[in-house]
Design a protein around this motif. Structure first.
Motif, PDB file in Angstrom:
ATOM      1  N   ARG A  60       0.842  -1.200   0.000  1.00  0.00           N
ATOM      2  CA  ARG A  60       0.000   0.000   0.000  1.00  0.00           C
ATOM      3  C   ARG A  60       0.875   1.247   0.000  1.00  0.00           C
ATOM      4  NH1 ARG A  60      -5.059  -0.381   3.037  1.00  0.00           N
ATOM      5  NH2 ARG A  60      -5.725  -1.242   1.069  1.00  0.00           N
ATOM      6  N   LEU A  61       2.013   1.239   0.694  1.00  0.00           N
ATOM      7  CA  LEU A  61       2.911   2.400   0.660  1.00  0.00           C
ATOM      8  C   LEU A  61       3.419   2.653  -0.758  1.00  0.00           C
ATOM      9  CD1 LEU A  61       5.006   2.007   3.931  1.00  0.00           C
ATOM     10  CD2 LEU A  61       3.285   3.751   3.417  1.00  0.00           C
ATOM     11  N   ILE A  62       3.695   1.580  -1.499  1.00  0.00           N
ATOM     12  CA  ILE A  62       4.125   1.734  -2.895  1.00  0.00           C
ATOM     13  C   ILE A  62       3.010   2.361  -3.715  1.00  0.00           C
ATOM     14  CG2 ILE A  62       4.739   0.448  -4.998  1.00  0.00           C
ATOM     15  CD1 ILE A  62       6.220  -1.541  -3.072  1.00  0.00           C
ATOM     16  N   LEU A  63       1.780   1.892  -3.522  1.00  0.00           N
ATOM     17  CA  LEU A  63       0.637   2.461  -4.239  1.00  0.00           C
ATOM     18  C   LEU A  63       0.441   3.933  -3.895  1.00  0.00           C
ATOM     19  CD1 LEU A  63      -1.908  -0.487  -3.903  1.00  0.00           C
ATOM     20  CD2 LEU A  63      -0.752   0.269  -6.002  1.00  0.00           C
ATOM     21  N   ILE A  64       0.594   4.271  -2.621  1.00  0.00           N
ATOM     22  CA  ILE A  64       0.452   5.665  -2.192  1.00  0.00           C
ATOM     23  C   ILE A  64       1.528   6.531  -2.845  1.00  0.00           C
ATOM     24  CG2 ILE A  64       0.709   7.219  -0.204  1.00  0.00           C
ATOM     25  CD1 ILE A  64      -0.760   5.026   1.462  1.00  0.00           C
ATOM     26  N   ALA A  65       2.766   6.067  -2.806  1.00  0.00           N
ATOM     27  CA  ALA A  65       3.859   6.830  -3.423  1.00  0.00           C
ATOM     28  C   ALA A  65       3.599   7.036  -4.908  1.00  0.00           C
ATOM     29  CB  ALA A  65       5.190   6.104  -3.199  1.00  0.00           C
ATOM     30  N   ASP A  66       3.149   5.988  -5.591  1.00  0.00           N
ATOM     31  CA  ASP A  66       2.850   6.109  -7.025  1.00  0.00           C
ATOM     32  C   ASP A  66       1.721   7.106  -7.263  1.00  0.00           C
ATOM     33  OD1 ASP A  66       4.820   4.243  -7.526  1.00  0.00           O
ATOM     34  OD2 ASP A  66       3.433   2.620  -8.024  1.00  0.00           O
ATOM     35  N   ALA A  67       0.658   7.020  -6.459  1.00  0.00           N
ATOM     36  CA  ALA A  67      -0.493   7.919  -6.627  1.00  0.00           C
ATOM     37  C   ALA A  67      -0.096   9.371  -6.385  1.00  0.00           C
ATOM     38  CB  ALA A  67      -1.614   7.513  -5.684  1.00  0.00           C
TER      39      ALA A  67
END
Length: 77
Positions: A60-67
């Motif tokens: 989820r942290l990766i998804l947040i960073a990407d978003a």
């Protein structure tokens, strides 16, 4: 899942990561609701991550960073 409370340093780092997520989100003028939509989470979950009261996954942290179009390293430094 450990039953012992986490050390204060872990909780402080979690809070610092949440602060950086909130700063990046507000800088990009994205609401918690919109960020949640982008990463597959509800607004309450995003709020808990930003408050440091929720231990999220690295995925989820990766998804947040990407978003947020922010390097993951900038959020977790």
């Amino acid at each position: 899942m450990p039953t012992d409370p986490l050390p204060a340093r872990v909780l402080a780092r979690r809070q610092a990561i949440g602060d950086r997520i909130r700063a990046a989100r507000t800088e990009r003028k994205i609401t918690q609701e919109k960020l949640g939509e982008l990463v597959g989470a509800d607004r309450k979950t995003i709020n808990r991550i930003e408050q440091g009261s929720y231990a999220t996954t690295i995925d989820r942290l990766i998804l947040i960073a990407d978003a947020l179009e922010t390097p993951l390293a900038d959020l977790v430094r």
